[in-house]
Design a protein around this motif. Structure first.
Motif, PDB file in Angstrom:
ATOM      1  N   ASN A  71       0.821  -1.210   0.000  1.00  0.00           N
ATOM      2  CA  ASN A  71       0.000   0.000   0.000  1.00  0.00           C
ATOM      3  C   ASN A  71       0.859   1.266   0.000  1.00  0.00           C
ATOM      4  OD1 ASN A  71      -2.629   1.527   0.634  1.00  0.00           O
ATOM      5  ND2 ASN A  71      -1.329   2.078   2.375  1.00  0.00           N
TER       6      ASN A  71
ATOM      7  N   HIS B 286      -3.777   4.971  -4.906  1.00  0.00           N
ATOM      8  CA  HIS B 286      -4.952   5.033  -4.018  1.00  0.00           C
ATOM      9  C   HIS B 286      -5.159   6.410  -3.397  1.00  0.00           C
ATOM     10  CE1 HIS B 286      -1.759   4.250  -0.959  1.00  0.00           C
ATOM     11  NE2 HIS B 286      -2.566   4.881  -0.136  1.00  0.00           N
TER      12      HIS B 286
ATOM     13  N   HIS C 196      -7.252   8.962   0.491  1.00  0.00           N
ATOM     14  CA  HIS C 196      -6.752  10.110   1.268  1.00  0.00           C
ATOM     15  C   HIS C 196      -7.209  11.434   0.665  1.00  0.00           C
ATOM     16  CE1 HIS C 196      -4.157   7.155   3.108  1.00  0.00           C
ATOM     17  NE2 HIS C 196      -3.451   6.973   2.020  1.00  0.00           N
TER      18      HIS C 196
ATOM     19  N   ASP D 147      -4.958   4.464   5.722  1.00  0.00           N
ATOM     20  CA  ASP D 147      -4.210   3.343   5.162  1.00  0.00           C
ATOM     21  C   ASP D 147      -4.506   2.049   5.918  1.00  0.00           C
ATOM     22  OD1 ASP D 147      -2.804   4.440   2.961  1.00  0.00           O
ATOM     23  OD2 ASP D 147      -1.361   5.376   4.308  1.00  0.00           O
TER      24      ASP D 147
END
Ligand code: FES
Ligand SMILES: [Fe+2]
Length: 363
Positions: A200, A206, A211, A320
């Motif tokens: 990640n 992502h 976020h 996360d």
């Protein structure tokens, strides 16, 4: 044990890491030996052993290898990384940082000098071939960089092969003058395999979805990733008005508004440099589905704390964690086996998986 975790070097055709890698406790244990015993690990700050005649006990990979080590700086100023286990019957030697002229075992009083040589042992008069080299304390390869100590049990390559690119690229940053901020220390425990946490970390794909706050500080369109032999660098550029570095003319980043340098060093170290300083993340595998992540802060410019890409770190971490723990549950699925990589945004994950596969194959 066969390790069928080959990853195609061509990212455009490669299938990603097999779910069995994250699922199988035997593979997790194999990684402990083939990856963590062969790579460089952070041993904490060097300040407690700055002065000649100082000793500081450390643990290599607490919760995983738990190897008791001892940083020792002798009177001549030479720093060594010794075993903290007595060569007689295995008692732990030094319990807390101290100044000392010698190391004395509290069990039967065997003594060593600060170079690890055994110098005295009571009641061994009749022992033949004693003392021998095996009665001295074993030493580990170690490195001190900008106030941080590193050591490795049986490193696959010298320290410089892992960290040299970071050292050169950021040679203009006064990291040794950054001040530890113990009040900002955080330890996070995550119900997931350590490599899912690293996966990640290694992609910015992502960021817009997971976020939203961070995404407002970064210019996602220019986010870039560079691969090195055992490391990689993700660079985030700042949006207008957000804090940024001003790299000097000698830097390849000169003229760019860098918001963050995210350096990852295989397998488990993350050095996040922000205009305020360094956030160091150490990923500690504690079990096949349990990982502890240490966050340590070193502040260079306190005025810039809590702003920009390096601002709401706790919030970003929680976001996360939530997604990584969901992926851990996904790994148990009978219907999922392996995915594919985005050729433009997941080079870092592909690189990591190739390193994992390579290390697991080495006997
Ligand atoms: S265990 Fe250290 S002297 Fe016996
Ligand atoms: Fe993230």
């Amino acid at each position: 044990m066969p390790t069928p975790f080959a990853i195609d070097p061509d990212i455009t055709v490669a299938a990603a890491m097999d779910a069995a890698f994250y699922r199988d406790p035997a593979v997790w244990a194999l990684a402990r030996e083939r990856i963590f015993a062969r790579t460089w690990q952070w041993l904490g700050e060097g300040a407690p052993v700055a002065a000649p005649g100082s000793l500081a006990p450390r643990t290599l990979l607490p919760g995983l290898l738990d190897e008791p080590l001892l940083l020792a700086r002798d009177e001549a100023g030479v720093l060594r990384c010794l075993s903290n286990v007595c060569t007689h019957r295995g008692n732990l030697l030094v319990a807390a940082p101290c100044r000392a002229g010698q190391i004395r075992c509290g069990y039967h009083s065997r003594r060593f000098d600060l170079a690890g040589r055994m110098t005295f042992m009571p009641e061994f008069g009749g022992a033949r071939d004693f003392p021998a080299a095996a009665d001295d304390l074993p030493q580990l390869p170690h490195e001190l960089w900008q106030g941080h100590c590193f050591a490795a049990l049986e490193p696959a390559a010298p320290w410089n092969a892992f960290f040299g690119d970071m050292r050169e690229r950021l040679s203009w940053l006064p990291v040794d003058r950054f001040v530890p901020a113990p009040g900002r220390e955080r330890d996070y425990t995550i119900a997931a395999h350590w490599a899912l946490y690293v996966d990640n970390y290694l992609e910015g794909l992502h960021i817009p979805y997971v976020h939203p706050g961070l995404n407002e500080a970064l210019d996602y369109g220019t986010y870039a990733s560079e691969l090195f032999r055992y490391a990689n660098l993700q660079i985030a550029y700042a949006r207008e008005g957000e804090p940024a570095f001003d790299p000097p003319a000698a830097s390849p980043d000169h003229g760019r508004r860098v918001a963050a340098y995210y350096w990852w060093v295989f397998p488990n170290l993350m050095f996040n440099f922000y205009p305020w300083g360094l956030s160091l993340n150490v990923v500690l595998p504690e079990g096949p589905e349990r990982t502890r992540v240490l966050f340590r802060s070193y502040v260079g410019n306190p005025a810039l704390l809590d702003a920009g890409a390096g601002g709401a770190l706790d919030q970003v971490e929680r976001e996360d964690e939530a997604v990584v723990e969901a992926v851990q549950r996904g790994m148990r699925s009978r219907l999922y086996r392996r995915g594919r990589y985005s050729p433009s945004r997941e080079q870092g994950v592909h690189h990591f998986h190739r390193l994992l596969a390579g290390f697991l194959q080495q006997e």
